[in-house]
Design an enzyme around this catalytic site. Sequence first.
Site, PDB file in Angstrom:
ATOM      1  N   CYS A   1     -31.497  48.904  94.529  1.00  0.00           N
ATOM      2  CA  CYS A   1     -32.125  48.656  93.262  1.00  0.00           C
ATOM      3  C   CYS A   1     -31.935  50.091  92.302  1.00  0.00           C
ATOM      4  O   CYS A   1     -32.459  51.041  92.950  1.00  0.00           O
ATOM      5  CB  CYS A   1     -33.799  48.321  93.724  1.00  0.00           C
ATOM      6  SG  CYS A   1     -34.678  48.228  92.057  1.00  0.00           S
TER       7      CYS A   1
ATOM      8  N   ASP B   1     -49.393  25.415  61.105  1.00  0.00           N
ATOM      9  CA  ASP B   1     -49.105  24.773  62.575  1.00  0.00           C
ATOM     10  C   ASP B   1     -50.395  24.531  63.168  1.00  0.00           C
ATOM     11  O   ASP B   1     -50.465  23.565  63.968  1.00  0.00           O
ATOM     12  CB  ASP B   1     -48.320  25.739  63.443  1.00  0.00           C
ATOM     13  CG  ASP B   1     -46.871  25.809  62.931  1.00  0.00           C
ATOM     14  OD1 ASP B   1     -46.488  25.250  61.805  1.00  0.00           O
ATOM     15  OD2 ASP B   1     -46.246  26.887  63.369  1.00  0.00           O
TER      16      ASP B   1
ATOM     17  N   PHE C   1     -51.924  21.134  62.043  1.00  0.00           N
ATOM     18  CA  PHE C   1     -51.208  20.182  62.690  1.00  0.00           C
ATOM     19  C   PHE C   1     -51.320  19.866  64.090  1.00  0.00           C
ATOM     20  O   PHE C   1     -51.845  18.635  64.547  1.00  0.00           O
ATOM     21  CB  PHE C   1     -49.576  20.550  62.427  1.00  0.00           C
ATOM     22  CG  PHE C   1     -48.835  19.343  62.925  1.00  0.00           C
ATOM     23  CD1 PHE C   1     -48.145  18.536  62.030  1.00  0.00           C
ATOM     24  CD2 PHE C   1     -48.257  19.351  64.310  1.00  0.00           C
ATOM     25  CE1 PHE C   1     -47.395  17.219  62.677  1.00  0.00           C
ATOM     26  CE2 PHE C   1     -47.494  18.342  64.982  1.00  0.00           C
ATOM     27  CZ  PHE C   1     -46.798  17.350  63.744  1.00  0.00           C
TER      28      PHE C   1
ATOM     29  N   LYS D   1     -10.384  23.330  64.167  1.00  0.00           N
ATOM     30  CA  LYS D   1     -11.135  24.067  64.738  1.00  0.00           C
ATOM     31  C   LYS D   1     -10.685  25.509  64.562  1.00  0.00           C
ATOM     32  O   LYS D   1      -9.834  26.075  64.271  1.00  0.00           O
ATOM     33  CB  LYS D   1     -10.621  23.827  66.320  1.00  0.00           C
ATOM     34  CG  LYS D   1     -10.912  22.543  66.712  1.00  0.00           C
ATOM     35  CD  LYS D   1     -11.929  22.210  67.906  1.00  0.00           C
ATOM     36  CE  LYS D   1     -12.261  21.135  68.565  1.00  0.00           C
ATOM     37  NZ  LYS D   1     -12.577  20.985  69.682  1.00  0.00           N
TER      38      LYS D   1
ATOM     39  N   CYS E   1     -35.931  51.633  92.022  1.00  0.00           N
ATOM     40  CA  CYS E   1     -36.867  51.946  93.209  1.00  0.00           C
ATOM     41  C   CYS E   1     -35.878  52.429  94.657  1.00  0.00           C
ATOM     42  O   CYS E   1     -36.696  52.747  95.475  1.00  0.00           O
ATOM     43  CB  CYS E   1     -37.946  51.080  93.555  1.00  0.00           C
ATOM     44  SG  CYS E   1     -37.190  49.414  94.419  1.00  0.00           S
TER      45      CYS E   1
ATOM     46  N   ASP F   1     -21.687  22.436  67.470  1.00  0.00           N
ATOM     47  CA  ASP F   1     -21.238  22.349  68.626  1.00  0.00           C
ATOM     48  C   ASP F   1     -22.497  22.111  69.619  1.00  0.00           C
ATOM     49  O   ASP F   1     -22.849  22.899  70.354  1.00  0.00           O
ATOM     50  CB  ASP F   1     -20.629  23.933  69.225  1.00  0.00           C
ATOM     51  CG  ASP F   1     -19.834  23.956  70.555  1.00  0.00           C
ATOM     52  OD1 ASP F   1     -19.222  22.909  70.934  1.00  0.00           O
ATOM     53  OD2 ASP F   1     -19.345  25.058  70.666  1.00  0.00           O
TER      54      ASP F   1
ATOM     55  N   CYS G   1     -34.617  42.551  93.880  1.00  0.00           N
ATOM     56  CA  CYS G   1     -35.185  43.650  94.767  1.00  0.00           C
ATOM     57  C   CYS G   1     -36.455  43.002  95.468  1.00  0.00           C
ATOM     58  O   CYS G   1     -37.338  42.756  94.788  1.00  0.00           O
ATOM     59  CB  CYS G   1     -35.564  44.742  93.761  1.00  0.00           C
ATOM     60  SG  CYS G   1     -36.598  46.083  94.502  1.00  0.00           S
TER      61      CYS G   1
ATOM     62  N   GLU H   1     -25.259  15.038  66.175  1.00  0.00           N
ATOM     63  CA  GLU H   1     -25.399  16.045  67.258  1.00  0.00           C
ATOM     64  C   GLU H   1     -26.668  16.433  67.782  1.00  0.00           C
ATOM     65  O   GLU H   1     -27.630  16.512  66.711  1.00  0.00           O
ATOM     66  CB  GLU H   1     -24.417  17.274  66.631  1.00  0.00           C
ATOM     67  CG  GLU H   1     -23.784  17.950  67.699  1.00  0.00           C
ATOM     68  CD  GLU H   1     -22.372  17.472  68.091  1.00  0.00           C
ATOM     69  OE1 GLU H   1     -21.941  16.118  67.844  1.00  0.00           O
ATOM     70  OE2 GLU H   1     -21.872  17.900  68.829  1.00  0.00           O
TER      71      GLU H   1
ATOM     72  N   CYS I   1     -41.932  48.475  93.157  1.00  0.00           N
ATOM     73  CA  CYS I   1     -40.644  48.659  92.213  1.00  0.00           C
ATOM     74  C   CYS I   1     -41.437  48.762  90.816  1.00  0.00           C
ATOM     75  O   CYS I   1     -41.848  47.593  90.516  1.00  0.00           O
ATOM     76  CB  CYS I   1     -39.808  47.625  92.191  1.00  0.00           C
ATOM     77  SG  CYS I   1     -38.171  47.766  91.451  1.00  0.00           S
TER      78      CYS I   1
ATOM     79  N   TYR J   1     -25.051  12.725  61.244  1.00  0.00           N
ATOM     80  CA  TYR J   1     -23.920  12.752  60.091  1.00  0.00           C
ATOM     81  C   TYR J   1     -22.996  11.876  59.941  1.00  0.00           C
ATOM     82  O   TYR J   1     -22.206  11.626  59.023  1.00  0.00           O
ATOM     83  CB  TYR J   1     -23.157  13.869  60.525  1.00  0.00           C
ATOM     84  CG  TYR J   1     -22.617  13.755  61.901  1.00  0.00           C
ATOM     85  CD1 TYR J   1     -21.688  13.009  62.524  1.00  0.00           C
ATOM     86  CD2 TYR J   1     -22.936  14.943  62.896  1.00  0.00           C
ATOM     87  CE1 TYR J   1     -21.482  13.023  63.925  1.00  0.00           C
ATOM     88  CE2 TYR J   1     -22.595  15.048  63.975  1.00  0.00           C
ATOM     89  CZ  TYR J   1     -21.794  14.135  64.607  1.00  0.00           C
ATOM     90  OH  TYR J   1     -21.478  13.982  65.994  1.00  0.00           O
TER      91      TYR J   1
ATOM     92  N   GLU K   1     -17.539  18.977  56.244  1.00  0.00           N
ATOM     93  CA  GLU K   1     -18.909  19.117  57.205  1.00  0.00           C
ATOM     94  C   GLU K   1     -18.768  20.355  58.219  1.00  0.00           C
ATOM     95  O   GLU K   1     -17.652  20.514  58.612  1.00  0.00           O
ATOM     96  CB  GLU K   1     -19.438  18.115  57.813  1.00  0.00           C
ATOM     97  CG  GLU K   1     -19.748  16.721  56.867  1.00  0.00           C
ATOM     98  CD  GLU K   1     -19.821  15.421  57.548  1.00  0.00           C
ATOM     99  OE1 GLU K   1     -20.442  15.610  58.556  1.00  0.00           O
ATOM    100  OE2 GLU K   1     -19.964  14.553  56.716  1.00  0.00           O
TER     101      GLU K   1
ATOM    102  N   LYS L   1     -18.753  21.345  61.994  1.00  0.00           N
ATOM    103  CA  LYS L   1     -18.652  20.680  63.071  1.00  0.00           C
ATOM    104  C   LYS L   1     -19.716  21.493  64.302  1.00  0.00           C
ATOM    105  O   LYS L   1     -19.395  22.447  64.835  1.00  0.00           O
ATOM    106  CB  LYS L   1     -17.275  20.791  63.676  1.00  0.00           C
ATOM    107  CG  LYS L   1     -17.022  19.810  64.922  1.00  0.00           C
ATOM    108  CD  LYS L   1     -15.465  19.911  65.276  1.00  0.00           C
ATOM    109  CE  LYS L   1     -14.952  18.774  65.998  1.00  0.00           C
ATOM    110  NZ  LYS L   1     -15.928  19.211  67.540  1.00  0.00           N
TER     111      LYS L   1
END
Length: 667
Positions: A405, A33, A36, A311, A408, A117, A423, A172, A429, A224, A113, A115
């Site tokens: 709280c 990374d 890159f 579903k 505190c 969400d 708070c 999606e 605190c 898809y 496939e 689905k």
Amino acid sequence: MSENIRRQIEDLRTELHQHNYNYYTLDRPTISDFEFDEKLRRLAELEATHPEFYDATSPTLRVGGGVTKNFPTVEHEYRMFSLDNSYNFDDIDDWYNRVVRGLGTEEVEFVAELKFDGTSISLKYTDGKLTEAVTRGDGFRGDEITANVRTISSVPLKLHGDYPAEFFIRGEIYLTHIAFEKINAARAEEGYEAFMNPRNTASGSLKLQDSAEVRRRGLSAVLYQLIGKELPAESHWELLQKARNWGFHTSDFAKLCKNIDEVRAFIEHWETSRHDLDFDIDGIVIKVNNLRQQQLLGYTSKSPRWAMAYKYKAETAETDLLSVSYQVGRTGTVTPVANLAPVLLAGTVVKRASLHNADIILKLDLHEGDRVYVEKGGEIIPKITGVNTAVRNPDPKPVAYATHCPECGTELIRNEGEAAHFCPNEWHCPPQVVGKMIHFVSRKAMNIANLGSETIEQLYRAGLVKTVADFYHLTKEQLLPLERMAERSALNIINGIDKSREVPFERVLYALGIRHVGETVAKKLAKNFSSIDELKNASVDELIQVEDVGLRIAESVRDFFANEGNAAMVEDLRKQGVQLQRSEQSQEPMSDTLGGKTFLFTGKLSLFTRDEAEALVEQHGGRNISAVSKNLNYLVAGEKAGSKLKKAKEIGTVQILDEQQFLDMIQ
Ligand code: AMP
Ligand code: ZN
């Protein structure tokens, strides 16, 4: 010279496209990374100094930065249908019989496939380049959100191989659980409430105006379905394989099924296995594989006859509410959590559920000792979806939100228009004070490595640090008596603290932990105000002139400086040599061509992003301002410029340029 640069730019682009493909599509990165990022940074640098080699598909454009005020409506060339739903195998059998009847004696295969969400998207590719991304909208027309979709790493900007000259691909956009948790953790840090679920967060993120912010959301895409006049295959399955070869991220979990029994087995398998996925699915989609058969079957007024969704029911468990406890974050925000009698849900034992805020508790009409229904959505921690009132205790007491709280004892406050309580005892605190210190030393803030949260807690308990400025007074001798502290680590901490005096102003500003001031806002503030004193003296009106700064943030900044404790802490930091103003060397000018001139960019820019343009102005001695007024010298208007252009014309003294004319000025 310039030919040489052009070649360098092109080589870097080709190389980075390939690395993106290796990483996101093949899941087989060949460089780290870090390498890159280095290459990407090098490319961005070259592009910034050579805008003449601009290319809309450059990998650097993924970083976003353009701001879109409203998204144009676009007509779908091919309607985006929805899917018929089924909830049991009888429904599937009915659908199967209709398909068989429709096709006569032909053999039929299916593709099953997941689905996903999320929210659906239609992408247009022309000559292998992403040219348009549109939301589903009402199926006939949707919003054009190309700039935002460009920032999504798993959407290829450029294809390779034998792709058709022009086609659409649908898919999606969704959030993985990890990405979703990360967003919420960042929001909690900045004192904002958590988002409720990954799906709504994904669709909301696509409509953000600042594409750099979209980038940070970490959206994923899976494609898809291909659509176009001449598709180079006879079946959906083959098209999916081809799409993958061209560079699209298609689902790893699609399956070619020889018959409907294999489809049923697929559905049964994922009914339980879906809980192991790192993203949400709400069912399975079954499609007739052969494209000619798809055509034969056609569409109803609403959905294709050749496809069906199955579903899954959300898994729910019922259990006892034992108590409600409250967590206090660094900015004082209080989050209620339900403690539950342990119950098995979707394969794991659940003991806690998030309640988000007081409104949610009211809406659920939660009472002490209630039997509650819990459901697992995208969050790692599940949520309460309802109460079984049939078994409620006689004479139940409603769950009363904490008034004080838990850490505190200070009375909690709820600001108008905000759902969360907080708070106000920010100086004493414990989770707030320690939380602020942990934030201060974190990597993106002052980056004081070696100073971990345990050490900070010990220092706080020992009374050695009360504010972040106290870190700079610490001595090695004070550190040594702490638990598990050796000479060497104490020295490292002292050195780390010392080195943090060089951290630039924008990061110091972020490190201060002003409520609602995250990394981006801190950067924008530091860009507009050259020192902490300028910022401190800025009025709310001046603050909201800054891009991305709304009333809520502006008031929070003002309140921060109005607080005596903060003012004293800032003074202490100043005495300790922490950077409280922009260092001038960080913005070495390249020329003074635009010396003393003011600029404003409006409309949809296509040669550069707004951030890039503003950086160019500064590098050439000019100044960016945020509103059209008599003080404005140049308005650079992109496509579809609106009210600002109109106003500039009315003023009459403002010179109006297009993007190319602007570039000509600095070349
Ligand atoms: P519905 O919104 O319930 O009518 O379902 C249709 C939606 O399912 C489509 O618009 C897509 O957004 C979504 N979807 C998710 N995964 C798939 C998939 N593999 N194939 C087709 N549609 C899918
Ligand atoms: Zn408190």
